[in-house]
Design a protein around this motif. Structure first.
Motif, PDB file in Angstrom:
ATOM      1  N   ILE A  12       0.837  -1.203   0.000  1.00 18.45           N
ATOM      2  CA  ILE A  12       0.000   0.000   0.000  1.00 18.45           C
ATOM      3  C   ILE A  12       0.872   1.253   0.000  1.00 18.45           C
ATOM      4  CG2 ILE A  12      -1.670   1.364   1.331  1.00 18.45           C
ATOM      5  CD1 ILE A  12      -2.826  -1.372   2.304  1.00 18.45           C
ATOM      6  N   ILE A  13       1.901   1.264   0.842  1.00 18.41           N
ATOM      7  CA  ILE A  13       2.798   2.419   0.929  1.00 18.41           C
ATOM      8  C   ILE A  13       3.490   2.661  -0.409  1.00 18.41           C
ATOM      9  CG2 ILE A  13       4.953   3.256   1.962  1.00 18.41           C
ATOM     10  CD1 ILE A  13       3.947   1.843   4.600  1.00 18.41           C
ATOM     11  N   THR A  14       3.920   1.594  -1.056  1.00 19.09           N
ATOM     12  CA  THR A  14       4.599   1.721  -2.348  1.00 19.09           C
ATOM     13  C   THR A  14       3.669   2.298  -3.406  1.00 19.09           C
ATOM     14  OG1 THR A  14       6.085  -0.114  -1.826  1.00 19.09           O
ATOM     15  CG2 THR A  14       5.825   0.447  -4.157  1.00 19.09           C
ATOM     16  N   PHE A  15       2.480   1.714  -3.530  1.00 19.08           N
ATOM     17  CA  PHE A  15       1.524   2.206  -4.531  1.00 19.08           C
ATOM     18  C   PHE A  15       1.085   3.638  -4.220  1.00 19.08           C
ATOM     19  CE2 PHE A  15       0.435  -2.449  -5.284  1.00 19.08           C
ATOM     20  CZ  PHE A  15       1.053  -2.503  -6.521  1.00 19.08           C
ATOM     21  N   ALA A  16       0.840   3.909  -2.949  1.00 22.71           N
ATOM     22  CA  ALA A  16       0.405   5.254  -2.561  1.00 22.71           C
ATOM     23  C   ALA A  16       1.513   6.271  -2.819  1.00 22.71           C
ATOM     24  CB  ALA A  16      -0.005   5.283  -1.091  1.00 22.71           C
ATOM     25  N   GLY A  17       2.743   5.904  -2.539  1.00 23.35           N
ATOM     26  CA  GLY A  17       3.877   6.795  -2.809  1.00 23.35           C
ATOM     27  C   GLY A  17       4.020   7.085  -4.288  1.00 23.35           C
ATOM     28  N   GLU A  18       3.840   6.056  -5.102  1.00 19.21           N
ATOM     29  CA  GLU A  18       3.895   6.251  -6.552  1.00 19.21           C
ATOM     30  C   GLU A  18       2.784   7.196  -7.008  1.00 19.21           C
ATOM     31  OE1 GLU A  18       3.513   3.718 -10.715  1.00 19.21           O
ATOM     32  OE2 GLU A  18       3.753   2.626  -8.836  1.00 19.21           O
ATOM     33  N   ALA A  19       1.587   6.998  -6.468  1.00 21.69           N
ATOM     34  CA  ALA A  19       0.456   7.856  -6.828  1.00 21.69           C
ATOM     35  C   ALA A  19       0.733   9.308  -6.459  1.00 21.69           C
ATOM     36  CB  ALA A  19      -0.818   7.363  -6.140  1.00 21.69           C
ATOM     37  N   LYS A  20       1.266   9.515  -5.270  1.00 21.10           N
ATOM     38  CA  LYS A  20       1.556  10.876  -4.825  1.00 21.10           C
ATOM     39  C   LYS A  20       2.643  11.509  -5.695  1.00 21.10           C
ATOM     40  CE  LYS A  20       1.528  11.395  -0.402  1.00 21.10           C
ATOM     41  NZ  LYS A  20       1.920  11.387   1.018  1.00 21.10           N
ATOM     42  N   SER A  21       3.661  10.744  -6.033  1.00 21.24           N
ATOM     43  CA  SER A  21       4.733  11.257  -6.901  1.00 21.24           C
ATOM     44  C   SER A  21       4.197  11.649  -8.275  1.00 21.24           C
ATOM     45  CB  SER A  21       5.832  10.204  -7.073  1.00 21.24           C
ATOM     46  OG  SER A  21       6.496   9.985  -5.868  1.00 21.24           O
ATOM     47  N   LYS A  22       3.318  10.825  -8.816  1.00 19.87           N
ATOM     48  CA  LYS A  22       2.720  11.130 -10.124  1.00 19.87           C
ATOM     49  C   LYS A  22       1.849  12.379 -10.045  1.00 19.87           C
ATOM     50  CE  LYS A  22       4.595   7.760 -12.359  1.00 19.87           C
ATOM     51  NZ  LYS A  22       5.625   8.049 -13.361  1.00 19.87           N
ATOM     52  N   ALA A  48      -2.050   3.871  -9.864  1.00 24.36           N
ATOM     53  CA  ALA A  48      -1.306   3.490  -8.666  1.00 24.36           C
ATOM     54  C   ALA A  48      -2.197   3.494  -7.424  1.00 24.36           C
ATOM     55  CB  ALA A  48      -0.112   4.427  -8.474  1.00 24.36           C
ATOM     56  N   ILE A  49      -3.052   4.502  -7.281  1.00 27.27           N
ATOM     57  CA  ILE A  49      -3.891   4.561  -6.080  1.00 27.27           C
ATOM     58  C   ILE A  49      -4.943   3.457  -6.107  1.00 27.27           C
ATOM     59  CG2 ILE A  49      -5.713   6.209  -6.733  1.00 27.27           C
ATOM     60  CD1 ILE A  49      -3.749   6.156  -3.427  1.00 27.27           C
ATOM     61  N   ILE A  50      -5.410   3.101  -7.284  1.00 20.84           N
ATOM     62  CA  ILE A  50      -6.355   1.981  -7.389  1.00 20.84           C
ATOM     63  C   ILE A  50      -5.681   0.687  -6.972  1.00 20.84           C
ATOM     64  CG2 ILE A  50      -7.624   0.559  -9.063  1.00 20.84           C
ATOM     65  CD1 ILE A  50      -8.368   3.273 -10.462  1.00 20.84           C
ATOM     66  N   ALA A  51      -4.419   0.514  -7.343  1.00 21.16           N
ATOM     67  CA  ALA A  51      -3.678  -0.680  -6.927  1.00 21.16           C
ATOM     68  C   ALA A  51      -3.562  -0.721  -5.400  1.00 21.16           C
ATOM     69  CB  ALA A  51      -2.300  -0.705  -7.583  1.00 21.16           C
ATOM     70  N   ALA A  52      -3.285   0.424  -4.786  1.00 24.17           N
ATOM     71  CA  ALA A  52      -3.214   0.493  -3.317  1.00 24.17           C
ATOM     72  C   ALA A  52      -4.567   0.154  -2.696  1.00 24.17           C
ATOM     73  CB  ALA A  52      -2.767   1.884  -2.873  1.00 24.17           C
ATOM     74  N   GLU A  53      -5.621   0.689  -3.278  1.00 24.73           N
ATOM     75  CA  GLU A  53      -6.964   0.445  -2.748  1.00 24.73           C
ATOM     76  C   GLU A  53      -7.353  -1.023  -2.855  1.00 24.73           C
ATOM     77  OE1 GLU A  53      -9.058   3.263  -5.154  1.00 24.73           O
ATOM     78  OE2 GLU A  53      -8.720   4.912  -3.755  1.00 24.73           O
ATOM     79  N   LYS A  54      -6.935  -1.691  -3.920  1.00 21.46           N
ATOM     80  CA  LYS A  54      -7.246  -3.120  -4.071  1.00 21.46           C
ATOM     81  C   LYS A  54      -6.566  -3.948  -2.989  1.00 21.46           C
ATOM     82  CE  LYS A  54      -8.281  -3.230  -9.003  1.00 21.46           C
ATOM     83  NZ  LYS A  54      -7.863  -3.700 -10.335  1.00 21.46           N
ATOM     84  N   VAL A  55      -5.318  -3.623  -2.701  1.00 16.98           N
ATOM     85  CA  VAL A  55      -4.602  -4.332  -1.635  1.00 16.98           C
ATOM     86  C   VAL A  55      -5.289  -4.066  -0.299  1.00 16.98           C
ATOM     87  CG1 VAL A  55      -2.406  -4.512  -0.410  1.00 16.98           C
ATOM     88  CG2 VAL A  55      -2.416  -4.291  -2.900  1.00 16.98           C
ATOM     89  N   HIS A  56      -5.645  -2.821  -0.062  1.00 21.14           N
ATOM     90  CA  HIS A  56      -6.328  -2.433   1.175  1.00 21.14           C
ATOM     91  C   HIS A  56      -7.659  -3.158   1.310  1.00 21.14           C
ATOM     92  CE1 HIS A  56      -8.702   0.446   3.705  1.00 21.14           C
ATOM     93  NE2 HIS A  56      -7.605   0.350   4.436  1.00 21.14           N
ATOM     94  N   MET A  82      -2.140   6.237   1.947  1.00 24.02           N
ATOM     95  CA  MET A  82      -3.116   6.064   0.875  1.00 24.02           C
ATOM     96  C   MET A  82      -4.102   7.236   0.850  1.00 24.02           C
ATOM     97  SD  MET A  82      -5.569   2.794   0.069  1.00 24.02           S
ATOM     98  CE  MET A  82      -6.648   3.085   1.467  1.00 24.02           C
ATOM     99  N   LEU A  83      -4.603   7.618   2.008  1.00 28.07           N
ATOM    100  CA  LEU A  83      -5.573   8.712   2.081  1.00 28.07           C
ATOM    101  C   LEU A  83      -4.962  10.040   1.671  1.00 28.07           C
ATOM    102  CD1 LEU A  83      -7.402   7.700   5.377  1.00 28.07           C
ATOM    103  CD2 LEU A  83      -8.299   7.585   3.051  1.00 28.07           C
ATOM    104  N   THR A  84      -3.731  10.310   2.098  1.00 25.15           N
ATOM    105  CA  THR A  84      -3.113  11.575   1.706  1.00 25.15           C
ATOM    106  C   THR A  84      -2.792  11.579   0.210  1.00 25.15           C
ATOM    107  OG1 THR A  84      -0.903  10.837   2.374  1.00 25.15           O
ATOM    108  CG2 THR A  84      -2.173  12.105   3.985  1.00 25.15           C
ATOM    109  N   SER A  85      -2.488  10.427  -0.342  1.00 31.08           N
ATOM    110  CA  SER A  85      -2.248  10.345  -1.787  1.00 31.08           C
ATOM    111  C   SER A  85      -3.529  10.611  -2.568  1.00 31.08           C
ATOM    112  CB  SER A  85      -1.675   8.978  -2.165  1.00 31.08           C
ATOM    113  OG  SER A  85      -0.392   8.827  -1.598  1.00 31.08           O
ATOM    114  N   GLN A  86      -4.639  10.093  -2.070  1.00 29.68           N
ATOM    115  CA  GLN A  86      -5.920  10.364  -2.724  1.00 29.68           C
ATOM    116  C   GLN A  86      -6.209  11.864  -2.715  1.00 29.68           C
ATOM    117  OE1 GLN A  86      -8.094   7.739  -0.138  1.00 29.68           O
ATOM    118  NE2 GLN A  86      -8.342   6.175  -1.717  1.00 29.68           N
TER     119      GLN A  86
END
Length: 113
Positions: A12-22, A48-56, A82-86
């Protein structure tokens, strides 16, 4: 089925970090008047955030099925990321629109002279 909270959390942290970077890359593109590139970065952020949400969602589904999990500070941190990335994606979209509006207005003033 037992959940490996450490593995799930880091996914989740990895996907969320990628989403925030993008999302931040999208803002940078918009700031440079590269709006097509900005929207492409937003699309990547959403993937990326959808990938994090699926894991969550795996954890949430287990909880809904009655599986009890121990509290994990790492998982809570992952949820926070994840929430801050959203939110960052939402703000990035607004920034793109604002930069586009400013750019359009400035170009109209230049063209009308």
């Amino acid at each position: 089925m037992a959940i490996n909270f450490e593995e799930i959390s880091f996914q989740i942290i990895t996907f969320a970090g990628e989403a925030k970077s993008k999302a931040f890359a999208a803002i940078n593109s918009a700031e440079s008047n590269q709006f097509a590139a900005a929207w492409q970065e937003i699309d990547l952020a959403y993937k990326a955030i959808i990938a994090a949400e699926k894991v969550h969602l795996e954890v949430i589904q287990q909880e809904a099925q009655g599986v009890k999990h121990e509290f994990s500070v790492l998982f809570m941190h992952a949820e926070d990321q994840m929430l801050t990335s959203q939110s960052t994606i939402d703000f990035a979209e607004r920034f793109i629109n604002i930069y586009k509006l400013i750019n359009d207005k400035c170009n109209n003033k230049t063209n009308n002279k």
